[in-house]
Design a protein around this motif. Structure first.
Motif, PDB file in Angstrom:
ATOM      1  N   TRP A 260      34.933  78.833  24.849  1.00 14.35           N
ATOM      2  CA  TRP A 260      33.773  79.129  23.997  1.00 14.35           C
ATOM      3  C   TRP A 260      33.614  80.643  23.832  1.00 14.35           C
ATOM      4  CZ3 TRP A 260      30.444  76.253  21.124  1.00 14.35           C
ATOM      5  CH2 TRP A 260      29.301  76.904  20.664  1.00 14.35           C
ATOM      6  N   GLU A 261      33.658  81.373  24.949  1.00 15.84           N
ATOM      7  CA  GLU A 261      33.481  82.822  24.908  1.00 15.84           C
ATOM      8  C   GLU A 261      34.610  83.499  24.138  1.00 15.84           C
ATOM      9  OE1 GLU A 261      31.889  86.199  27.919  1.00 15.84           O
ATOM     10  OE2 GLU A 261      33.348  84.789  28.733  1.00 15.84           O
ATOM     11  N   THR A 262      35.840  83.050  24.356  1.00 13.12           N
ATOM     12  CA  THR A 262      36.992  83.608  23.645  1.00 13.12           C
ATOM     13  C   THR A 262      36.862  83.364  22.140  1.00 13.12           C
ATOM     14  OG1 THR A 262      38.410  83.286  25.568  1.00 13.12           O
ATOM     15  CG2 THR A 262      39.508  83.538  23.433  1.00 13.12           C
ATOM     16  N   GLY A 263      36.449  82.171  21.764  1.00 15.03           N
ATOM     17  CA  GLY A 263      36.266  81.860  20.352  1.00 15.03           C
ATOM     18  C   GLY A 263      35.173  82.699  19.714  1.00 15.03           C
ATOM     19  N   CYS A 264      34.061  82.867  20.425  1.00 16.78           N
ATOM     20  CA  CYS A 264      32.967  83.691  19.898  1.00 16.78           C
ATOM     21  C   CYS A 264      33.413  85.143  19.734  1.00 16.78           C
ATOM     22  CB  CYS A 264      31.741  83.594  20.805  1.00 16.78           C
ATOM     23  SG  CYS A 264      30.872  82.015  20.660  1.00 16.78           S
ATOM     24  N   GLU A 265      34.145  85.665  20.704  1.00 14.78           N
ATOM     25  CA  GLU A 265      34.663  87.037  20.586  1.00 14.78           C
ATOM     26  C   GLU A 265      35.579  87.169  19.381  1.00 14.78           C
ATOM     27  OE1 GLU A 265      36.472  88.499  24.157  1.00 14.78           O
ATOM     28  OE2 GLU A 265      34.695  88.066  25.365  1.00 14.78           O
ATOM     29  N   ALA A 266      36.464  86.198  19.182  1.00 13.14           N
ATOM     30  CA  ALA A 266      37.402  86.251  18.069  1.00 13.14           C
ATOM     31  C   ALA A 266      36.686  86.195  16.723  1.00 13.14           C
ATOM     32  CB  ALA A 266      38.405  85.103  18.179  1.00 13.14           C
ATOM     33  N   LEU A 267      35.562  85.492  16.676  1.00 20.43           N
ATOM     34  CA  LEU A 267      34.798  85.369  15.437  1.00 20.43           C
ATOM     35  C   LEU A 267      33.733  86.456  15.276  1.00 20.43           C
ATOM     36  CD1 LEU A 267      34.340  81.499  15.454  1.00 20.43           C
ATOM     37  CD2 LEU A 267      35.832  82.843  13.952  1.00 20.43           C
ATOM     38  N   GLY A 268      33.615  87.318  16.271  1.00 22.41           N
ATOM     39  CA  GLY A 268      32.627  88.386  16.212  1.00 22.41           C
ATOM     40  C   GLY A 268      31.201  87.905  16.411  1.00 22.41           C
ATOM     41  N   ILE A 269      31.049  86.804  17.143  1.00 25.89           N
ATOM     42  CA  ILE A 269      29.721  86.251  17.414  1.00 25.89           C
ATOM     43  C   ILE A 269      29.269  86.748  18.788  1.00 25.89           C
ATOM     44  CG2 ILE A 269      28.380  84.140  17.737  1.00 25.89           C
ATOM     45  CD1 ILE A 269      30.470  82.745  15.930  1.00 25.89           C
ATOM     46  N   PRO A 270      28.285  87.637  18.840  1.00 28.79           N
ATOM     47  CA  PRO A 270      27.849  88.170  20.133  1.00 28.79           C
ATOM     48  C   PRO A 270      27.009  87.155  20.901  1.00 28.79           C
ATOM     49  CG  PRO A 270      26.484  89.057  18.391  1.00 28.79           C
ATOM     50  CD  PRO A 270      27.548  88.227  17.726  1.00 28.79           C
ATOM     51  N   GLY A 271      27.065  87.272  22.215  1.00 33.49           N
ATOM     52  CA  GLY A 271      26.264  86.391  23.066  1.00 33.49           C
ATOM     53  C   GLY A 271      26.645  86.560  24.518  1.00 33.49           C
ATOM     54  N   ARG A 272      25.988  85.770  25.351  1.00 26.91           N
ATOM     55  CA  ARG A 272      26.240  85.824  26.796  1.00 26.91           C
ATOM     56  C   ARG A 272      25.847  84.486  27.414  1.00 26.91           C
ATOM     57  NH1 ARG A 272      21.081  86.355  28.863  1.00 26.91           N
ATOM     58  NH2 ARG A 272      19.602  87.231  27.390  1.00 26.91           N
ATOM     59  N   PHE A 273      26.385  84.225  28.590  1.00 26.56           N
ATOM     60  CA  PHE A 273      26.004  83.031  29.336  1.00 26.56           C
ATOM     61  C   PHE A 273      24.828  83.356  30.244  1.00 26.56           C
ATOM     62  CE2 PHE A 273      30.456  81.883  28.436  1.00 26.56           C
ATOM     63  CZ  PHE A 273      30.233  80.635  27.878  1.00 26.56           C
ATOM     64  N   GLN A 274      23.920  82.399  30.391  1.00 31.26           N
ATOM     65  CA  GLN A 274      22.779  82.556  31.293  1.00 31.26           C
ATOM     66  C   GLN A 274      22.331  81.177  31.760  1.00 31.26           C
ATOM     67  OE1 GLN A 274      19.586  84.966  29.778  1.00 31.26           O
ATOM     68  NE2 GLN A 274      18.115  84.132  31.225  1.00 31.26           N
ATOM     69  N   VAL A 275      22.044  81.061  33.053  1.00 30.86           N
ATOM     70  CA  VAL A 275      21.482  79.826  33.597  1.00 30.86           C
ATOM     71  C   VAL A 275      19.971  79.887  33.401  1.00 30.86           C
ATOM     72  CG1 VAL A 275      21.188  78.411  35.652  1.00 30.86           C
ATOM     73  CG2 VAL A 275      23.351  79.601  35.272  1.00 30.86           C
ATOM     74  N   LEU A 276      19.435  78.921  32.679  1.00 33.62           N
ATOM     75  CA  LEU A 276      18.006  78.884  32.384  1.00 33.62           C
ATOM     76  C   LEU A 276      17.300  77.879  33.285  1.00 33.62           C
ATOM     77  CD1 LEU A 276      18.226  78.782  28.475  1.00 33.62           C
ATOM     78  CD2 LEU A 276      17.890  80.791  29.940  1.00 33.62           C
ATOM     79  N   THR A 277      16.064  78.172  33.591  1.00 34.40           N
ATOM     80  CA  THR A 277      15.252  77.245  34.382  1.00 34.40           C
ATOM     81  C   THR A 277      14.845  76.075  33.483  1.00 34.40           C
ATOM     82  OG1 THR A 277      13.154  78.275  33.803  1.00 34.40           O
ATOM     83  CG2 THR A 277      14.317  79.148  35.752  1.00 34.40           C
ATOM     84  N   PRO A 278      14.451  74.940  34.070  1.00 38.59           N
ATOM     85  CA  PRO A 278      13.972  73.830  33.245  1.00 38.59           C
ATOM     86  C   PRO A 278      12.809  74.245  32.344  1.00 38.59           C
ATOM     87  CG  PRO A 278      14.389  73.070  35.465  1.00 38.59           C
ATOM     88  CD  PRO A 278      14.539  74.568  35.483  1.00 38.59           C
ATOM     89  N   GLU A 279      11.941  75.103  32.832  1.00 39.22           N
ATOM     90  CA  GLU A 279      10.810  75.563  32.031  1.00 39.22           C
ATOM     91  C   GLU A 279      11.285  76.372  30.819  1.00 39.22           C
ATOM     92  OE1 GLU A 279      10.969  76.122  35.442  1.00 39.22           O
ATOM     93  OE2 GLU A 279       9.675  74.423  35.922  1.00 39.22           O
ATOM     94  N   GLU A 280      12.284  77.224  31.022  1.00 39.41           N
ATOM     95  CA  GLU A 280      12.823  78.019  29.918  1.00 39.41           C
ATOM     96  C   GLU A 280      13.497  77.138  28.866  1.00 39.41           C
ATOM     97  OE1 GLU A 280      13.972  82.301  31.879  1.00 39.41           O
ATOM     98  OE2 GLU A 280      15.230  80.578  32.412  1.00 39.41           O
TER      99      GLU A 280
END
Length: 70
Positions: A24-44
């Motif tokens: 997923w991250e490699t594909g996003c980088e190749a397509l120029g889609i910025p982002g990051r992974f984050q573990v979210l709480t159930p509330e978030e």
């Protein structure tokens, strides 16, 4: 985008999830889609009672930019 596994396996689920997230991250980088992974709480994530399966692991937090084509 939330990433889940549908098995309770202690061995298969983490390996499969790691491969999926790396692709997923490699594909996003190749397509120029910025982002990051984050573990979210159930509330978030807006979840009250989460079932055992599918099991939530991590979310991809995308950032909107002008570089991403519509």
């Amino acid at each position: 985008m939330d990433f889940f596994t549908t098995t309770a396996s202690r061995f298969y689920a983490p390996v499969a999830l790691g491969i999926w997230c790396a692709n997923w991250e490699t594909g996003c980088e190749a397509l120029g889609i910025p982002g990051r992974f984050q573990v979210l709480t159930p509330e978030e994530r807006g979840v009250r009672d989460a079932p055992d399966l599918p099991r939530y692991h991590v979310s991809w937090i995308g950032r909107a930019t002008d570089a991403v084509a519509a």
